[in-house]
Design an enzyme around this catalytic site. Sequence first.
Site, PDB file in Angstrom:
ATOM      1  N   LYS A  98      -3.445  -9.345  -2.502  1.00  0.00           N
ATOM      2  CA  LYS A  98      -2.514  -8.705  -3.443  1.00  0.00           C
ATOM      3  C   LYS A  98      -1.413  -7.974  -2.664  1.00  0.00           C
ATOM      4  O   LYS A  98      -1.582  -7.682  -1.468  1.00  0.00           O
ATOM      5  CB  LYS A  98      -3.272  -7.719  -4.329  1.00  0.00           C
ATOM      6  CG  LYS A  98      -3.930  -6.577  -3.562  1.00  0.00           C
ATOM      7  CD  LYS A  98      -4.893  -5.781  -4.441  1.00  0.00           C
ATOM      8  CE  LYS A  98      -5.563  -4.665  -3.669  1.00  0.00           C
ATOM      9  NZ  LYS A  98      -6.669  -4.053  -4.439  1.00  0.00           N
TER      10      LYS A  98
ATOM     11  N   TYR B  52      19.555  15.144   9.311  1.00  0.00           N
ATOM     12  CA  TYR B  52      19.737  15.782   7.997  1.00  0.00           C
ATOM     13  C   TYR B  52      18.900  17.045   7.878  1.00  0.00           C
ATOM     14  O   TYR B  52      17.754  17.073   8.297  1.00  0.00           O
ATOM     15  CB  TYR B  52      19.328  14.822   6.876  1.00  0.00           C
ATOM     16  CG  TYR B  52      20.265  13.661   6.698  1.00  0.00           C
ATOM     17  CD1 TYR B  52      21.588  13.849   6.316  1.00  0.00           C
ATOM     18  CD2 TYR B  52      19.803  12.357   6.886  1.00  0.00           C
ATOM     19  CE1 TYR B  52      22.439  12.762   6.138  1.00  0.00           C
ATOM     20  CE2 TYR B  52      20.648  11.269   6.709  1.00  0.00           C
ATOM     21  CZ  TYR B  52      21.970  11.475   6.337  1.00  0.00           C
ATOM     22  OH  TYR B  52      22.798  10.410   6.165  1.00  0.00           O
TER      23      TYR B  52
ATOM     24  N   MET C 284      17.682   6.782   6.431  1.00  0.00           N
ATOM     25  CA  MET C 284      17.476   5.475   5.804  1.00  0.00           C
ATOM     26  C   MET C 284      17.310   4.360   6.830  1.00  0.00           C
ATOM     27  O   MET C 284      16.461   3.486   6.683  1.00  0.00           O
ATOM     28  CB  MET C 284      18.638   5.157   4.855  1.00  0.00           C
ATOM     29  CG  MET C 284      18.402   3.892   4.043  1.00  0.00           C
ATOM     30  SD  MET C 284      19.799   3.451   3.012  1.00  0.00           S
ATOM     31  CE  MET C 284      19.738   4.721   1.764  1.00  0.00           C
TER      32      MET C 284
HETATM   33  C1  LIG Z   1      -7.833  -4.115  -3.609  1.00  0.00           C
HETATM   34  C2  LIG Z   1      -9.196  -4.485  -4.050  1.00  0.00           C
HETATM   35  C3  LIG Z   1     -10.172  -4.899  -3.125  1.00  0.00           C
HETATM   36  C4  LIG Z   1      -9.965  -4.823  -1.627  1.00  0.00           C
HETATM   37  O1  LIG Z   1     -10.137  -3.479  -1.208  1.00  0.00           O
HETATM   38  P1  LIG Z   1     -10.036  -3.063   0.345  1.00  0.00           P
HETATM   39  O2  LIG Z   1     -10.380  -1.630   0.365  1.00  0.00           O
HETATM   40  O3  LIG Z   1      -8.623  -3.313   0.751  1.00  0.00           O
HETATM   41  O4  LIG Z   1     -10.987  -3.934   1.062  1.00  0.00           O
HETATM   42  C5  LIG Z   1     -11.387  -5.349  -3.618  1.00  0.00           C
HETATM   43  N1  LIG Z   1     -11.629  -5.377  -4.948  1.00  0.00           N
HETATM   44  C6  LIG Z   1     -10.726  -4.961  -5.858  1.00  0.00           C
HETATM   45  C7  LIG Z   1     -11.062  -4.991  -7.310  1.00  0.00           C
HETATM   46  C8  LIG Z   1      -9.493  -4.486  -5.443  1.00  0.00           C
HETATM   47  O5  LIG Z   1      -8.594  -4.067  -6.348  1.00  0.00           O
END
Ligand SMILES: *Cc1c(COP(=O)(O)O)cnc(C)c1O
Length: 359
Positions: free
Chosen positions: A34, A254, A302
């Site tokens: 993801k 800044y 930035m």
């Molecule tokens: C993101 C996620 C994982 C992976 O988690 P990590 O801590 O990155 O290993 C596993 N299961 C679900 C449901 C997640 O949302």
Amino acid sequence: MLTAKAEIDLNALQHNFNVIKQLSPRSKIVAVVKGNAYGHCATTVAKTLSAADAFAVARIEEAVTLRQAGITHPIILLEGCFCAADLNTAAEFKFQPVIHHAGQLADILSTTLASPLKVWLKIDTGMHRIGIYPEQVAHYVSQLTSSKNVIGEVGFVSHFYQADELSSATTLEQLTRFSATTAPFPGEKSLSNSAGVLYWSDAHFDWVRPGIALYGISPRAESNGIDEGLLPVMTLKSQLIAVREHKAGETIGYGGHWVAERDTRIGVVAMGYGDGYPRMAPAGTPVLVNGRKVALVGRVSMDMMTVDLGPASHDQAGDEVILWGNGLPAEEVARHIGTIAYELVIKITNRVQRQIIST
Ligand SMILES: *Cc1c(COP(=O)(O)O)cnc(C)c1O
């Protein structure tokens, strides 16, 4: 010439996958990709990890991107479909949605799909974010099993919320609740994220779901991936674009909050919050210049940030700078900033080109 870049080391990725495989030899692996593989480029990661048994994403668009790149593995939608229309997309591309609330159950029962879907039921075993309650599981399973839109056994997933705390009693409670709740049903079971894979071997079940560990980063704030036998996949690099003499008493950048206590030399690095490096990083956050750890000084802007090279330094414009990765764990940088390395790697913006390294 490339200035700010994120090198993505595919050998390190494969190594980390092998470590996870050895730790959970009886489980299948769903590699969590993801968020563009936590900023590492999901299609490259998925193509490299062809030995994974499945991939998982958070949003259906991420899954479509993988299919369009030619990935044919099963793809799990960790939060399922957010509207009835997405179920048709899931059927078209053979995604496996999670079902975690009544609306998602109603949608799949009432829609006419071109082909049936494999689905997973998300059970809330204690995190209290998403998922159905254990006492609802039998009802959901019977409804889903009798639907023409569902194929095969309904699988079961739940998620840990404290598995990175090694003495956490709640993790054992979640494990026990998950086992007891799912025991009556034949479907496959999946509970462990990276922390579960690394620290809770009783929690591996049929499928493990590692994310961050694949990228060589520890799921625990207190340790570095390298201490767990993992190798960093992303090395965030840039270079010095100026080296300037700086007088004691002068401020920099800044706001002018940082003041030099001695005459020194300041390196200006082509990296800023526009690249995803956190603006909140305080003075003292470590940066590697020519392999030497120096301190960030002044506010991150930035496109640039400034580091104190020291009065006796010989670094020059054009010299290499590493913000995290090989030689400087992202976990260490995250501790200085007050966040976790997950957030650092995923926030790197598209301006930073991903450069694939493999041998
Ligand atoms: C993101 C996620 C994982 C992976 O988690 P990590 O801590 O990155 O290993 C596993 N299961 C679900 C449901 C997640 O949302």
